[in-house]
Design a protein around this motif. Structure first.
Motif, short mmCIF file in Angstrom:
data_model
loop_
_atom_site.label_atom_id
_atom_site.label_comp_id
_atom_site.label_asym_id
_atom_site.label_seq_id
_atom_site.Cartn_x
_atom_site.Cartn_y
_atom_site.Cartn_z
N LYS A 122 0.84 -1.19 0.00
CA LYS A 122 0.00 0.00 0.00
C LYS A 122 0.88 1.24 0.00
N ILE A 123 0.29 2.36 -0.38
CA ILE A 123 1.01 3.63 -0.37
C ILE A 123 0.84 4.25 1.01
N GLU A 124 1.89 4.19 1.79
CA GLU A 124 1.83 4.59 3.19
C GLU A 124 2.24 6.05 3.37
N ASP A 125 1.71 6.69 4.41
CA ASP A 125 2.16 8.02 4.80
C ASP A 125 3.62 7.94 5.24
N ILE A 126 4.30 9.08 5.19
CA ILE A 126 5.72 9.15 5.54
C ILE A 126 5.88 9.91 6.85
N HIS A 127 6.63 9.34 7.79
CA HIS A 127 6.78 9.97 9.10
C HIS A 127 8.26 10.10 9.48
N GLY A 128 8.60 11.24 10.07
CA GLY A 128 9.93 11.45 10.63
C GLY A 128 11.05 11.49 9.62
N GLU A 169 -3.80 8.36 1.63
CA GLU A 169 -4.97 7.50 1.40
C GLU A 169 -4.70 6.47 0.31
N ASP A 170 -3.58 5.76 0.46
CA ASP A 170 -3.20 4.71 -0.50
C ASP A 170 -3.11 5.25 -1.92
N GLY A 171 -2.70 6.53 -2.04
CA GLY A 171 -2.52 7.13 -3.36
C GLY A 171 -3.78 7.72 -3.96
N MET A 172 -4.92 7.57 -3.31
CA MET A 172 -6.18 8.05 -3.88
C MET A 172 -6.36 9.56 -3.70
N SER A 173 -5.66 10.14 -2.72
CA SER A 173 -5.79 11.58 -2.50
C SER A 173 -4.87 12.35 -3.43
N GLN A 174 -5.37 13.41 -4.00
CA GLN A 174 -4.55 14.26 -4.86
C GLN A 174 -3.84 15.35 -4.07
N GLU A 175 -4.02 15.34 -2.76
CA GLU A 175 -3.41 16.35 -1.90
C GLU A 175 -2.94 15.69 -0.62
N ALA A 176 -1.83 16.15 -0.10
CA ALA A 176 -1.30 15.64 1.16
C ALA A 176 -0.96 16.80 2.08
N ASP A 222 0.45 19.06 -3.66
CA ASP A 222 -0.25 18.21 -4.63
C ASP A 222 0.51 16.89 -4.78
N VAL A 223 -0.21 15.80 -4.77
CA VAL A 223 0.38 14.47 -4.98
C VAL A 223 0.31 14.17 -6.47
N LEU A 224 1.48 14.01 -7.11
CA LEU A 224 1.53 13.90 -8.56
C LEU A 224 1.58 12.45 -9.04
N LEU A 225 0.61 11.66 -8.58
CA LEU A 225 0.35 10.36 -9.19
C LEU A 225 -0.76 10.62 -10.20
N ALA A 226 -0.38 10.76 -11.48
CA ALA A 226 -1.26 11.40 -12.46
C ALA A 226 -2.42 10.53 -12.91
N THR A 227 -2.27 9.22 -12.87
CA THR A 227 -3.29 8.34 -13.44
C THR A 227 -3.53 7.15 -12.51
N PRO A 228 -4.66 6.47 -12.67
CA PRO A 228 -4.89 5.24 -11.90
C PRO A 228 -3.78 4.21 -12.10
N LYS A 229 -3.25 4.12 -13.32
CA LYS A 229 -2.20 3.15 -13.58
C LYS A 229 -0.94 3.50 -12.80
N GLU A 230 -0.61 4.79 -12.71
CA GLU A 230 0.55 5.20 -11.92
C GLU A 230 0.37 4.84 -10.45
N ARG A 231 -0.84 5.01 -9.95
CA ARG A 231 -1.09 4.63 -8.56
C ARG A 231 -0.89 3.13 -8.37
#
Length: 912
Positions: free
Chosen positions: A672-678, A856-863, A880-889
């Protein structure tokens, strides 16, 4: 294959029937009359690949109903017909494929499932360096050194040529990849068999070099991608993209007397950079096309990366057909190209309707003036008459930390036409005789006719030869402190220079053939003579290079040369004669002749008629047919290289080729696409950080992390070779990432080079050392940057090295298209500051700890980003989260493109 719109049709050419996806049939349901040429090619690609999954009827309808001014929002899948590679980027591609075979075995699969599906052709053109120059023996000496340096790489490529289906290698000493592509590899229209049916379809191409766009001049849609995207295409994976905007560039009129295609492309580059075309297609049209030879079109298309566009394409017309015939293509192929183009509405003539574009620029060719670009960006065009003034202004900006230059001092003593310039192999090491007068700021120490941009163009190459002839007749030669070199883009160029007698004339003024490759334009300029290097260092001089290339970024051409200027080949010769940039070539003499009379540029500049008459008598199809008859065979040196056999590569202890760690411990489970901490900041950078700044390139210093690693492996500094040649070894490359000598990390005051500050210790150290320290501590990393992050060549190692250093995300004000895609392809998250915000405006020092949440596992366009300082103060902002397409996610969840492809193939058991 689906056919929702009933577009399958047949076309008979040369007595043979082909099926094709007919745009005429689709035009009965959609109005395609004003669709740009490039969009028609995308549309055909979708029609032919429609499967209801990757390509749907909705995607086809979206392109057919293309809205010119709409912001890109609809994702489509594009599948290029073939892939072209050069050896610097191609070797790691083949390394990754070999590693995938091993990983396939580890997952319980068949290694022979890993093969290119699309034709993949690799041209070895990036390895030759200008060690020897100024001699008729320079070519052979440089090639001999090239083979000695690259035996391990070449043995690996020879294994790949045997082990993989659909993979061919063009050996060294043949030409530059883009010129070979233009002159021979490109089909324009391709044919293939699917389910027992013969198909005809457009030649489309991905290339592992950003200047793949050169082929756009021939009407072939293609662009540069990172190695990881190319590998995915080779393995049958479509590339996801948003339907682009298309900027029209209308050309009218005709170039004036004494104006070259180089002047034109520098003007176009400046105009399009100012307009802003990143992520867009550019399409050229207008009645000015009839005055542009194919070579001029290819010159303009070549520099699409410099003006920032995905491609810069020209339509197929009678000039395209004339070039195919001139370059020795078969009459059967030419007939197919013309018939198919006309059937599909690809053909352009004066009766063709003008397409609708997202925006339109216009240039009257008659207004173009002689120009150069520099001293460090290709879009910084300078009129020839303003060059001296521009140099003075640039020099003033280099006064920090160096002794101010006495601008009242004149030019070099001893200049003129009587100094000998000849070198032999032994002299190359020691350097030529140099006058006792000291070098000054602005001295031209490198003058190189190099790069696919111009060496593919007979007009500028022959103009250089004609200028050399006139200069030699007056007794002029290159100044002795200049390192002149001639790197023809193909064997054809040498043939026509010999046929006209102009090769000998170039030799008279110091320009001898040094190799068939990119040479100086990619930093393979070789060492300067020791006397020159010593004077540059002792005087802290701002010396210059002049090259007929496409890139002049800081630190690229040569580490000792601070000012680099792009120019046409005849101007390269002219500046070699003058020996300095600190001159106005429109008013000052280049030197004096044997009679002591001044010689001005206007005295020796060839007329347009002289150039065109020389072209007419110099070039014929037989030149191309003869030189490309056995293009994949190679010479005895190539064929005598021993290479292993077998479906899996027998990895040894090579410091050139190594099994990379991308698949270590891989299973079939998807993450999954996890949040980044520290996270800590590895580097805080400003604007225009190029892939040359990020990716290891050029020479390897012995006291660098990469140099220390090689010495520890028993490699002597004289055998280091270049970073580019060692792209197949991740241990070398990761140590050179962000190590460019001109990169500036703003976490340090006034320090150039690949250094950073470790937090919280505050210790300054090389970026690699800090990254390994953070890795040992379990600390994730981020990189922060300004505008145009990742401009330049499509260097996959700019993304691979970033990943291997432990960087989880890059936050920048804006990204260049290819590098953003490459970061995603390697599992590094690209994030963009909100408009108007930057590290500076937010007061970020780079010494904070960063949390990036809300992914949000790459579904959010903003962080949300929270930067916490040592004092506990928090700064919160959105990106802005630049995962441009569903395939990129989806790629990102798998950890990148390659793990995604491997899992797909391992799960399906189908060959690729």
């Amino acid at each position: 294959m689906n056919d929702s719109f009933s577009t399958n049709d047949s076309l008979e050419v040369n007595g043979k029937k082909y099926r094709y996806a007919s745009l005429a049939r689709l035009g009965r349901q959609f109005d395609l009359r004003k669709l740009p040429y490039s969009m028609k090619i995308l549309l055909e690609n979708l029609l032919r690949h429609e499967d209801g999954i990757e390509v749907t009827d909705k995607q086809i309808a979206a392109v057919a109903n293309w809205q010119a001014t709409a912001e890109p929002s609809t994702e489509i899948s594009f599948m290029p017909a073939r892939v072209v590679l050069q050896d610097f980027t191609g070797v790691p591609c083949v390394v990754d494929l070999a590693a995938m075979r091993d990983a396939m075995v580890a997952l319980g699969g068949d290694p022979t499932l890993i093969n290119p599906l699309a034709p993949a052709e690799l041209v070895i053109d990036h390895s030759v360096q200008v060690d020897s120059f100024g001699s008729v023996h320079s070519l052979d000496e440089n090639v001999e050194i090239e083979f000695e340096r690259n035996q391990e790489r070449y043995a690996f490529l020879r294994w790949g040529q045997k082990a993989f289906n659909n993979f061919k290698v063009v050996p060294p000493r043949t030409g530059i990849v883009h010129q070979v592509n233009l002159e021979h590899l490109a089909r324009v229209v391709m044919t293939g068999t699917k389910d027992g049916v013969d198909w005809a379809f457009p030649d489309t191409v991905f290339g592992t070099d950003s200047h793949t766009t050169m082929i756009n001049g021939l009407g072939v849609l293609g662009w540069g991608v990172g190695g990881i995207e190319a590998e995915a295409a080779m393995l049958g994976q479509p590339s996801s993209m948003l339907i682009p905007q298309v900027v029209g560039f209308k050309l009218t009129g005709k170039l004036g007397e004494g104006v070259t295609a180089t002047d034109l492309v520098l003007t176009v580059t400046q105009m399009l950079r100012k307009h802003g075309v990143v992520g867009k297609f550019v399409e050229f049209f207008g009645n000015g096309l009839r005055h542009l030879p194919l070579a001029d079109r290819a010159t303009i298309a070549n520099m699409a990366p410099e003006y920032g566009a995905t491609c810069g394409i020209f339509p197929i017309d009678s000039e395209s057909i004339a070039y195919l015939r001139l370059s020795g293509r078969s009459e059967e192929q030419i007939a197919l190209v013309e018939a198919y183009a006309k059937a599909q509405g690809f053909w352009h003539d004066e009766s063709s309707p003008e397409a609708e574009f997202s925006a339109t620029l216009e240039l009257d060719l008659a207004t173009v003036k002689p120009s150069m670009a520099g001293p460090k960006r290709p879009q910084d065009r300078v009129l020839l008459g303003d060059m001296q003034q521009s140099f003075e202004a640039a020099l003033a900006g280099l006064t920090v930390g160096r002794k101010p230059r006495d601008v009242t001092v004149g030019r070099f003593e001893g200049e003129g036409g009587s100094t000998s310039v000849g070198h032999d192999a032994s002299a190359c090491a020691a350097g030529p005789h140099v006058p006792k007068a000291p070098l000054r700021d602005g001295a031209v120490v490198i003058a190189a006719i190099t790069s696919c941009t111009n060496t593919s163009n007979p007009a500028v190459m022959l103009a250089a030869g004609l200028l050399a002839r006139k200069a030699a007749a007056r007794g002029l030669k290159s100044q002795p402190w200049v390192k002149p070199s001639l790197g023809p883009g193909s064997l054809v160029v040498t043939d026509y220079l010999k046929k006209t007698g102009l090769l000998h004339e170039l030799e008279k003024v110091g320009f001898y053939v040094v190799g068939y490759g990119c040479t100086t334009c990619i930093g393979n300029s070789g060492p300067l003579p020791s006397e020159i290097s010593k004077e540059i260092a002792e005087g802290d001089l701002a010396v210059a290079s002049v090259l007929s290339g496409n890139r002049n970024f800081e630190g690229r051409v040569h580490p000792e040369v601070k000012m680099n200027y792009l120019a046409s080949p005849p101007l390269v010769v002219a500046y070699a004669l003058a020996g300095t940039i600190d001159i106005n070539l429109e008013t000052d003499p280049l030197g004096v002749d044997r009679d002591g009379k001044p010689v001005y540029l206007k005295d020796i500049w060839p007329t347009n008629k002289e150039v065109s008459d020389t072209i007419a008598g110099a070039i014929n199809p037989e030149m191309f047919k003869d030189n490309y008859a056995d293009v994949f065979k190679g010479d005895s040196r190539w064929n005598h290289i021993a290479s292993p056999d077998g479906n899996q590569y027998a990895w040894d202890d090579s410091t050139y080729v190594k099994n990379p760690p991308y698949f270590d411990g891989m299973t079939m489970a998807v993450g999954k696409i996890e949040d980044i901490h520290g996270a800590s900041v590895l580097g805080l950078f400003g604007d225009s950080i190029t892939t040359d700044h990020i990716s290891p390139a050029g020479s390897i210093k012995k006291d660098s992390p990469a140099g220390r690693y090689l010495i520890g492996r028993g490699v002597q500094p004289k055998d280091f070779n270049s970073y580019g040649s060692r792209r197949g070894n991740d241990d070398v490359m990761v140590r050179g990432t962000f190590a460019n000598i001109r990169i500036r990390n703003q976490m340090l005051d006034g320090v150039e080079g690949g250094y950073t500050v470790h937090i919280p210790s505050g210790e300054e150290m090389p970026i690699y050392d800090a990254a390994m320290k953070y890795k040992a501590e379990g600390t994730p990393l981020v990189v922060i940057a300004g505008k145009e992050y990742g401009t330049g060549s499509s260097r996959d190692w700019a993304a691979k090295g970033t990943l291997l250093l432990g960087v989880k995300a890059v936050i920048a004000e804006s990204f260049e298209r290819i590098h953003r895609s490459n970061l995603v392809g390697m599992g590094v998250l690209p994030c963009r500051f909100k408009a108007g915000e930057s590290a500076r405006s937010l007061g970020l020092s780079g010494r904070e700890r960063f949390d990036i949440t809300g992914l949000e596992d790459g579904m959010s366009q903003e962080a949300t980003v929270v930067a916490t300082g040592a004092d506990g103060k928090r700064k919160e902002f959105k990106v802005d989260v630049l995962l441009a397409t569903p395939k990129e996610r989806e790629f990102f969840r798998h950890g990148g493109i390659l793990p995604y492809v491997l899992r797909q193939l391992a799960g399906s058991g189908k060959a690729a």
